[in-house]
Design an enzyme around this catalytic site. Structure first.
Site, mmCIF file in Angstrom:
data_model
loop_
_atom_site.group_PDB
_atom_site.id
_atom_site.type_symbol
_atom_site.label_atom_id
_atom_site.label_comp_id
_atom_site.label_asym_id
_atom_site.label_seq_id
_atom_site.Cartn_x
_atom_site.Cartn_y
_atom_site.Cartn_z
ATOM 1 N N ASP A 200 0.855 -1.192 0.000
ATOM 2 C CA ASP A 200 0.000 0.000 0.000
ATOM 3 C C ASP A 200 0.885 1.233 0.000
ATOM 4 O O ASP A 200 1.526 1.569 1.001
ATOM 5 C CB ASP A 200 -0.916 -0.029 1.238
ATOM 6 C CG ASP A 200 -1.938 1.097 1.189
ATOM 7 O OD1 ASP A 200 -1.531 2.263 0.982
ATOM 8 O OD2 ASP A 200 -3.137 0.821 1.344
ATOM 9 N N ASP A 203 0.135 4.015 2.692
ATOM 10 C CA ASP A 203 0.550 3.623 4.042
ATOM 11 C C ASP A 203 2.068 3.629 4.181
ATOM 12 O O ASP A 203 2.604 4.062 5.207
ATOM 13 C CB ASP A 203 0.005 2.231 4.383
ATOM 14 C CG ASP A 203 -1.474 2.266 4.743
ATOM 15 O OD1 ASP A 203 -1.985 3.368 5.026
ATOM 16 O OD2 ASP A 203 -2.110 1.199 4.730
HETATM 17 C C1 PRP Z 1 -4.173 3.689 -3.946
HETATM 18 C C2 PRP Z 1 -3.220 4.291 -4.958
HETATM 19 C C3 PRP Z 1 -4.127 4.636 -6.107
HETATM 20 C C4 PRP Z 1 -5.137 3.522 -6.050
HETATM 21 C C5 PRP Z 1 -4.816 2.539 -7.117
HETATM 22 O O1 PRP Z 1 -4.854 4.661 -3.265
HETATM 23 O O2 PRP Z 1 -2.510 5.386 -4.480
HETATM 24 O O3 PRP Z 1 -4.744 5.888 -5.999
HETATM 25 O O4 PRP Z 1 -5.020 2.899 -4.767
HETATM 26 O O5 PRP Z 1 -5.772 1.536 -7.174
HETATM 27 P P1 PRP Z 1 -6.789 1.395 -8.386
HETATM 28 O O6 PRP Z 1 -5.971 1.502 -9.644
HETATM 29 O O7 PRP Z 1 -7.350 0.023 -8.183
HETATM 30 O O8 PRP Z 1 -7.839 2.453 -8.288
HETATM 31 P P2 PRP Z 1 -5.807 4.350 -2.005
HETATM 32 O O9 PRP Z 1 -7.212 4.218 -2.453
HETATM 33 O O10 PRP Z 1 -5.226 3.203 -1.228
HETATM 34 O O11 PRP Z 1 -5.757 5.685 -1.182
HETATM 35 P P3 PRP Z 1 -4.536 6.440 -0.472
HETATM 36 O O12 PRP Z 1 -3.672 7.007 -1.559
HETATM 37 O O13 PRP Z 1 -5.240 7.496 0.310
HETATM 38 O O14 PRP Z 1 -3.784 5.462 0.402
HETATM 39 N N1 URA Z 2 -3.015 0.608 -4.117
HETATM 40 C C1 URA Z 2 -1.803 0.446 -3.543
HETATM 41 O O1 URA Z 2 -1.339 1.313 -2.780
HETATM 42 N N2 URA Z 2 -1.123 -0.688 -3.795
HETATM 43 C C2 URA Z 2 -1.595 -1.648 -4.620
HETATM 44 O O2 URA Z 2 -0.906 -2.664 -4.836
HETATM 45 C C3 URA Z 2 -2.861 -1.457 -5.208
HETATM 46 C C4 URA Z 2 -3.538 -0.308 -4.955
#
Ligand code: PRP
Ligand code: URA
Length: 209
Positions: A200, A203
């Protein structure tokens, strides 16, 4: 269909490998995202138009090149996209920065928009949407659609790590958008995570897990 560029420069590959390691901590992860983002910004701007300018060196008058007043904008997808902004700004300190807040519902994997703030002259700028991860592609597709709805005509997408599924979805829904990657990985797992990926990104950048 939008072209996909994977930048496999040795420096990028080396830094991505350290970033992927589970034992890499927040400080180093953040620094690496910043460094790889700068290297990507350098490559993405390769085709910027130049103009002739006349200057005076300590030795003579000379005609040299400068970037031709192109208006650019960077739009990080919050929150993880924020980690890429400084790296881009180091290469292009005068660009404007818009923000789009999206989070992926952990159950449905659907993105939800919670924030949007763009430069006022959207129609006149070329935009680069930045997000470290392109997984299902849902977030990138929605962010690009939102920018287009507000009048953006020229958009590129820059991500560090992508799954083929996400690339295909962006290409299908936004064929005009070129995609720039530091790595194209194997696949998504059952939880929508990129494999091997780096976990992630939000995170790991912000130390929230
Ligand atoms: C993560 C990442 C992208 C998204 C990608 O964000 O930074 O924005 O997931 O996934 P997708 O292609 O399936 O849409 P997240 O929703 O975890 O939020 P964050 O950046 O606030 O941690
Ligand atoms: N968002 C993330 O941060 N990591 C992944 O692997 C997929 C979605």
């Amino acid at each position: 269909m939008g072209k996909v560029h994977v930048y496999d420069h040795p420096l990028i590959q080396h830094k991505m490998t350290i970033m992927r390691k589970v034992e890499t901590g927040t400080k180093q992860f953040r620094e690496l995202v910043d460094e790889v983002s700068s290297l990507m910004a350098y490559e993405i701007t390769r085709s910027l138009p130049l103009t002739d300018v006349e200057i005076e060196t300590p030795v003579s008058v000379s005609t040299q090149k400068m970037i031709a007043g192109k208006k650019l904008g960077i739009v990080p997808i919050l929150r993880a996209g924020l980690g890429m902004v400084d790296g881009f700004l180091k290469m292009m300190p005068n660009v404007k920065v818009g923000h789009i807040g999206l989070y992926r519902d952990p159950e449905t994997l659907e993105p939800h928009e919670y924030y949007l703030k763009l430069p006022t002259d959207v129609t006149e700028r070329d935009f680069i949407v930045v997000d470290p991860m392109l997984a299902t592609g849902g977030s990138a597709v929605d962010a690009i659609a939102s920018l287009k709805k507000h009048g953006a005509k020229s958009i590129k997408l820059a991500c560090l790590c992508a799954a083929p599924e996400g690339v295909e979805r962006v290409q299908a829904e936004h064929p005009d958008v070129e995609i720039y990657l530091a790595a194209l990985d194997e696949k998504l797992n059952d939880h929508g995570y990129i494999v091997p990926g780096l976990g992630d990104a939000g995170d790991r950048l912000f130390g929230t897990k």
